[in-house]
Design an enzyme around this catalytic site. Structure first.
Site, mmCIF file in Angstrom:
data_model
loop_
_atom_site.group_PDB
_atom_site.id
_atom_site.type_symbol
_atom_site.label_atom_id
_atom_site.label_comp_id
_atom_site.label_asym_id
_atom_site.label_seq_id
_atom_site.Cartn_x
_atom_site.Cartn_y
_atom_site.Cartn_z
ATOM 1 N N LYS A 32 38.002 -82.460 -25.675
ATOM 2 C CA LYS A 32 36.584 -82.489 -25.291
ATOM 3 C C LYS A 32 36.498 -81.889 -23.889
ATOM 4 O O LYS A 32 36.785 -82.553 -22.897
ATOM 5 C CB LYS A 32 36.028 -83.908 -25.313
ATOM 6 N N CYS A 52 59.350 -82.938 17.205
ATOM 7 C CA CYS A 52 58.299 -83.944 17.339
ATOM 8 C C CYS A 52 58.657 -85.200 16.555
ATOM 9 O O CYS A 52 58.395 -86.304 16.997
ATOM 10 C CB CYS A 52 56.967 -83.376 16.849
ATOM 11 N N GLU A 86 31.781 -74.463 -24.758
ATOM 12 C CA GLU A 86 31.579 -74.989 -23.409
ATOM 13 C C GLU A 86 31.873 -73.902 -22.374
ATOM 14 O O GLU A 86 32.877 -73.192 -22.482
ATOM 15 C CB GLU A 86 32.517 -76.174 -23.143
#
Length: 709
Positions: A121, A441, A176
């Protein structure tokens, strides 16, 4: 498939019912007008089910504006009549509801359903595409089911919907229009570049793009057909379309050149039993997170035309089809704050702090924001209601703000001016910001990573010990480990003779680790353990790798044109550290790997040079994926050791299942990867079977007492 919320929203009395109807009407109007709504799909579904439950108990109180029993919740309209009603689908939310629906359909038919069609779907905008004599003449939205909106201006801009079919036939194709994840990212970037607010999700972007006229830019959408029916001009084809099974209609449409889901991992299938249908539903659900487009469920249909005619349709939905809804992977929640974290390579990364929301079975409180440029591009603000996406094991991400819900009280997100970790300067020249000190760092994190089990595997060097060595001034990077002296360690607290000698022995042993482990320890940005192995196998030596240009690095499997120059630059930045490792006697070759032929590191003569693979072995030529918890002879092997074992056996390890996968090693709780492998017809082996395949090589790994999952 994840927990599905099936409980309807509580509607206690007539007043609450009226408010719920108004909320649903407003949400549906926004959704069908532009694809954006004040509520997400899951919330809307629960609201409508709550309204329906109240109406069932109080039928005399049903309001005219109620969304129940109406296509598009009664919110959509249109002025172009459909050739046949374009209906919605009813929903089920569990295996039990699916079985009950199938049984009710068969009772209505008075006979078993001979064949079921199962397909995804798709989460897009329903469209009817009319073809006359093979030419696309009109595009119409679903609208209210009887008439839709004419969007024919979009003809020619929708991928998968050809202007001309391969045959000069007349018919109407239904399907779609959606945006793939890639199209959504590109489309939103274009929209914001032209001053528009970003779409909150791909469905809204597809709907808005399809309806838009006279834009100064063109955003791409994609069509997937799911059916076809005749037009008055169809002639003899019309009779065939009405007689053919649904699966045959889809096959015919695909042959005409129209895009369908046939070529995807979730291609439509025709199955004989409800048990097979349920199994396919689970397979599609398992593949959902890896699809390039969004799905919100699985559609199950009676395949035969005579079954569909006999079942008929109601005012809103056909009785011969149902949508099995999946758990929501998108929800709307509030952006409360943004945290700025520094990774071990010095990258300064933003993270969204969210109002907790349940998505796909888990509570989400944090989500990825990618980088500062992404925040600016999406115009995110503190206090925004944002659409958050999560699927499977994928880290949740913030898609975009729901701009129409802004109150005016939202505040700008403040970017850091100094490194949040060390207070140093930040390099903002790249897409990803980075502390100018880089790995320094987060020195402890960087060294701890380098000595970890899947990198140099130096036992006895936990984070506490690394901190002690850094604070004592003995480590400025992990290469300093290889020049530590015994008297330096003995002078430290809690370092006796035994622990000192054991640590020095482990460090000495680490010098012999293969190049792939050294590359992993370096932590080159844009690579990981698997990519480090591929690079090491391809170049065989560090010298060859350091001499390679971006074009040569690009030839390593999995490294594209964008990543290759970044890796070359990173290796150049790491040159002093690599030189220190070489000077300390650390191995810089990959045992068993064959270096590329002369000229293959770069230049046009290397264009057709094949990727180097380990010669021979029981897995030669195979692409192998490992998933789940290993048992038996493989129980003590970490995932990294499993991948190394695969590659020593001549195979290629991979983290995801695809059509290129040859073998899936599936342990306990294998999950979605097993479902995808079975769907693709990939061979699946259990841990014992795989152990037998690589028994000779496995002996070495079993003899390593330090190897733990």
């Amino acid at each position: 498939m994840g927990a599905m919320t099936t409980t309807p929203a509580a509607v206690a009395d007539a007043s609450a019912y009226a408010r719920a109807v108004e909320e649903a009407r407003t949400a549906a109007a926004a959704y069908y007008a532009g694809g954006e709504s004040a509520v997400d799909d899951d919330t809307y579904d629960r609201l409508v089910r709550g309204i329906a439950a109240y109406e069932k108990e109080h039928p005399d109180e049903t309001l005219a504006d109620s969304p129940t029993g109406k296509v598009a919740g009664g919110a959509a309209t249109g002025d172009v009549p459909h050739s046949a009603p374009m209906l919605s689908l009813d929903n089920v939310f569990s295996a039990e509801q699916l079985v009950a629906w199938a049984a009710s359909l068969e009772r209505r038919l008075g006979r078993p359903v001979e064949a079921w069609s199962v397909e995804p779907k798709l989460d897009g905008l329903a469209i009817a595409a009319r073809y006359e004599h093979g030419r696309l003449t009109r595009l119409v939205t679903r609208g209210d089911g009887t008439a839709g909106e004419d969007v024919s201006h979009a003809v020619g801009s929708v991928v998968g919907l050809p202007g001309r079919l391969t045959e000069p036939v007349s018919l109407e194709v239904r399907g779609e229009v959606l945006m793939t994840r890639e199209q959504f990212e590109r489309g939103n970037a274009l929209r914001t570049e032209h001053g528009g607010a970003p779409f909150a999700n791909a469905r809204g972007a597809a709907a808005g793009t399809l309806r838009a006229k006279d834009r100064p830019y063109r955003a791409e959408t994609t069509f997937y057909g799911y059916g076809a029916l005749p037009l008055p001009s169809s002639g003899p084809l019309g009779e065939l379309l009405e007689r053919w099974p649904h699966s045959q209609v889809l096959e015919y449409v695909t042959g005409l050149g129209v895009h369908t889901a046939a070529a995807t991992d979730v291609a439509p299938r025709t199955l004989a039993t409800v048990a097979e249908v349920q199994s396919r539903v689970e397979e599609i659900a398992g593949l959902r997170a890896e699809l390039p487009f969004g799905i919100d469920g699985i559609v199950i249909k009676a395949d035969l035309a005579e079954d569909q005619r006999a079942a008929g349709a109601g005012s809103r939905a056909p009785r011969w089809a149902i949508a099995y809804k999946l758990p929501a992977v998108e929800k709307i929640t509030r952006l409360l704050a943004v945290e700025w974290n520094v990774g071990r390579t010095g990258v300064v990364a933003p993270r969204a702090v969210l109002e907790p929301v349940l998505i796909d079975g888990s509570t989400v409180t944090y989500a990825t924001l990618h980088n500062p440029g992404d925040i600016t591009r999406r115009d995110l603000r503190l206090g925004d209601r944002v659409m958050v996406h999560k699927a499977g094991d994928i880290i949740p991400r913030v898609e975009a703000p729901v701009v129409r819900l802004r109150t005016g009280e939202e505040r700008p997100i403040v970017f850091p001016e100094d490194c949040p970790q060390c207070g140093g300067e930040i390099d903002t020249s790249g897409q990803r910001w980075r502390c100018v000190r880089g790995r320094d760092c987060r020195l402890v994190a960087s060294i701890s990573y380098a000595v970890g089990r899947d990198q140099l595997d130096i036992e006895g060097l936990g984070a506490t010990r690394v901190v002690q060595l850094v604070e004592a001034g003995l480590l400025t990077d992990f290469a300093d480990l290889f020049v530590l002296r015994r008297e330096q360690l003995l002078a430290l607290d809690r370092m006796g003779v035994t622990s000192t000698d054991n640590l020095l022995a482990a460090v000495e042993g680490a010098k012999a680790q293969p190049l792939s482990r050294v590359l992993a320890a370096l932590g080159v940005r844009g690579t990981g353990r698997s990519m480090s192995r591929r690079i090491a196998r391809h170049f065989a030596t560090m010298d060859r790798l350091r001499a390679a240009d971006a074009e040569a690095v690009r030839r390593v499997d999995g490294i594209g044109t964008e990543k290759a120059p970044l890796i070359v630059a990173e290796l150049a930045e790491l040159a002093p550290l690599i030189d220190k490792l070489v000077a300390a006697g650390v191995n810089m070759t990959e045992p068993g790997a064959t270096p590329p032929p002369d000229g293959a590191e770069g230049g046009p003569e290397a264009a057709d040079a094949p990727e180097v693979a380990l010669p021979g072995g029981p897995l030669a030529g195979m692409t192998v994926v490992v998933t789940g918890a290993m048992t038996g002879p493989l129980a003590k092997l970490s995932r990294n050791r499993m991948n190394e074992l695969i590659e020593r056996a001549g195979g290629t390890s991979s983290s995801s299942v695809s059509k290129r996968t040859t073998l899936l090693v599936a342990g306990e709780n294998a999950g979605t990867k097993r479902a995808k492998a079975e769907a693709l017809g990939v061979r699946v082996a259990d841990p014992d079977e795989f152990a037998a395949m690589v028994a000779e090589l496995l002996t070495d790994d079993q003899g390593d007492p330090d190897d733990r999952p």
